[in-house]
Every structure is written in C-alpha cells, then in structure tokens.
Design a protein around this motif. Structure first.
Motif: not given
Ligand code: HEM
Length: 212
Positions: A17, A120, A186, A190
C-alpha cells in the motif's frame, strides 16, 4: 489468539500500500505538481477498471461468499463517466496497464479473488481516496461536480461503513471462503494499481502522448 482477518489483511498489505501510495504520479498529483489533464488521465483509467470490477461483482452478487460485500451504492462507473464528461476527458486513451488490469478482473473465477479487488478499490476510495478528492479541488480548481467518484455520501457516515466492511472480512472463513486466496489476490490488486500509476508516471514525466 489469531487476529481478526481484517487486521491480518491490512497488516500483510501495508508495505505494498505504501509503495503504491508513493508512486511519483500519485505524489506529484497530490502535491499539486501536475494538472487537471493528468487527473483526467487517471480517472479515464479508473473508468476501464471499475467497468470490469462492477461487472464481475454483479456476476457474483448471489455467491454466498461474495454476496455480503456486494453493494450497488458503492458503484463508481457511472460517476466516473459523469466526471470525465465534466473534465472533457471522455476521449483520452486507455493505457496498456489499465487494459491488462481489466482483463485480469474479467478472468477472475472465485468469490475470494473478487473480494480482494473490491476491498482494494472501495476501502481505498473510502480512505485515501477522500484526501485525493479534496486535494484535486484545491490544487487544480476542479468543481465537486467533476469529483463525484470520491463522493460516498449515499453510504452515510464513512467510518461505520468501513468498520462494518471489516466485520464482513472477518466472516469470510465462516462463509466457507479461503482467507489466503484473499490475501494473495489483494497483493496482486495492489501490484496492478502500482503498474497503472507507474505507466501514468511515465506518460506525465515524458509525455509522448499529448495529455490534451
Ligand atoms: C495518495 C494516495 C493514498 C493515500 C494518501 C492513502 C491513504 C490511506 C490511509 C490514511 C488509509 C487508512 C485508513 C484507515 O485506517 O481507516 C488507507 C487505507 C487503505 N488504502 Fe490507501 N491511500 C492512498 C492510495 C491508495 C491506493 C492507490 C489504493 C489502492 C490501490 C489504496 C488502498 C487502500 C486500502 C484497501 C485501504 C484500507 C486498509 C484497511 O483498513 O484494511 N490506497 N489509505
């Protein structure tokens, strides 16, 4: 005592992130070093991504593992099309990485994979996305009528909605869902967002295509 899944998911994706949040394009956009045309180019790519994500979400709306997450009031595609009309960006090009991201979404087969992309994008929009909306108005003078992608007032207050979303994440195993598939996908989500922002960095740092 195992941590709730939502806590483990956030912790296991915190580093990627951070990397995505700090791509040059995002930093320059958030600090006012780009322009409305660069913002329009980002939103044009999100049009491609949300069209695929929201089609997939509807396809799996009845699936017992995904159904608790499906919420039409989260849908962004119509709002993005409206924003692009306001921004005069409907004819902007879709990038290779946005097309690749959409093709990846089209090919998803399990509810856990769709939850990963749903989380996300939507929890991201309900978090950092709120800051993006505010700063685009301040830096580039964009009217709120061109920033409706970040407007989630239909959901009511954001924090209780996010908290309830995290409780649903904690329930995935009890609905028969595989938590590890959500974490792995996930990470992929990203990565795809990072590639999309990296291509926009290249386009805005060395504009081969005139960003209109
Ligand atoms: C300038 C860019 C960004 C900023 C400033 C930012 C900021 C934040 C902040 C402050 C939170 C924590 C909110 C909370 O704990 O309630 C957050 C959460 C989140 N962000 Fe970002 N973010 C950015 C970009 C992104 C991008 C590009 C994505 C997706 C591709 C993303 C996905 C997420 C997700 C999924 C969460 C929820 C984490 C959780 O609570 O489980 N963010 N972001």
């Amino acid at each position: 005592m195992t941590e709730p899944f939502s806590t483990r998911l956030k912790a296991s994706t915190a580093t990627i992130h951070d990397e995505v949040e700090h791509t040059t394009f995002m930093i320059d956009l958030m600090e006012g070093r780009l322009d409305a045309a660069a913002y329009s180019l980002l939103i044009r790519q999100y049009e491609v991504v949300y069209a695929a994500l929201e089609k997939k979400s509807r396809d799996f709306a009845e699936d017992p593992v995904f159904a608790p997450f499906h919420d039409e009031s989260l849908s962004r595609h119509d709002r993005i099309r409206n924003d692009l009309r306001e921004l005069g960006g409907t004819e902007l090009p879709a990038t290779r990485s946005a097309e690749a991201y959409a093709a990846h979404l089209d090919a998803l087969e399990t509810p856990e994979q769709i939850i990963a992309h749903h989380y996300t994008r939507y929890l991201g929009d309900l978090s950092g996305g709120q800051a993006i909306g505010a700063l685009m108005g301040r830096h580039y003078g964009l009217p709120s009528s061109a920033l409706t992608i970040w407007d989630f007032t239909d959901l009511g207050k954001t924090k209780p909605y996010k908290d309830a979303y995290r409780l649903r994440l904690n329930e995935i195993a009890s609905t028969g869902g595989d938590e590890q598939v959500v974490i792995d996908e996930t990470m992929t989500a990203f990565t795809l967002n990072g590639e999309l922002l990296a291509e926009l960095t290249a386009m805005t740092q060395h504009p081969a295509v005139p960003v209109a």
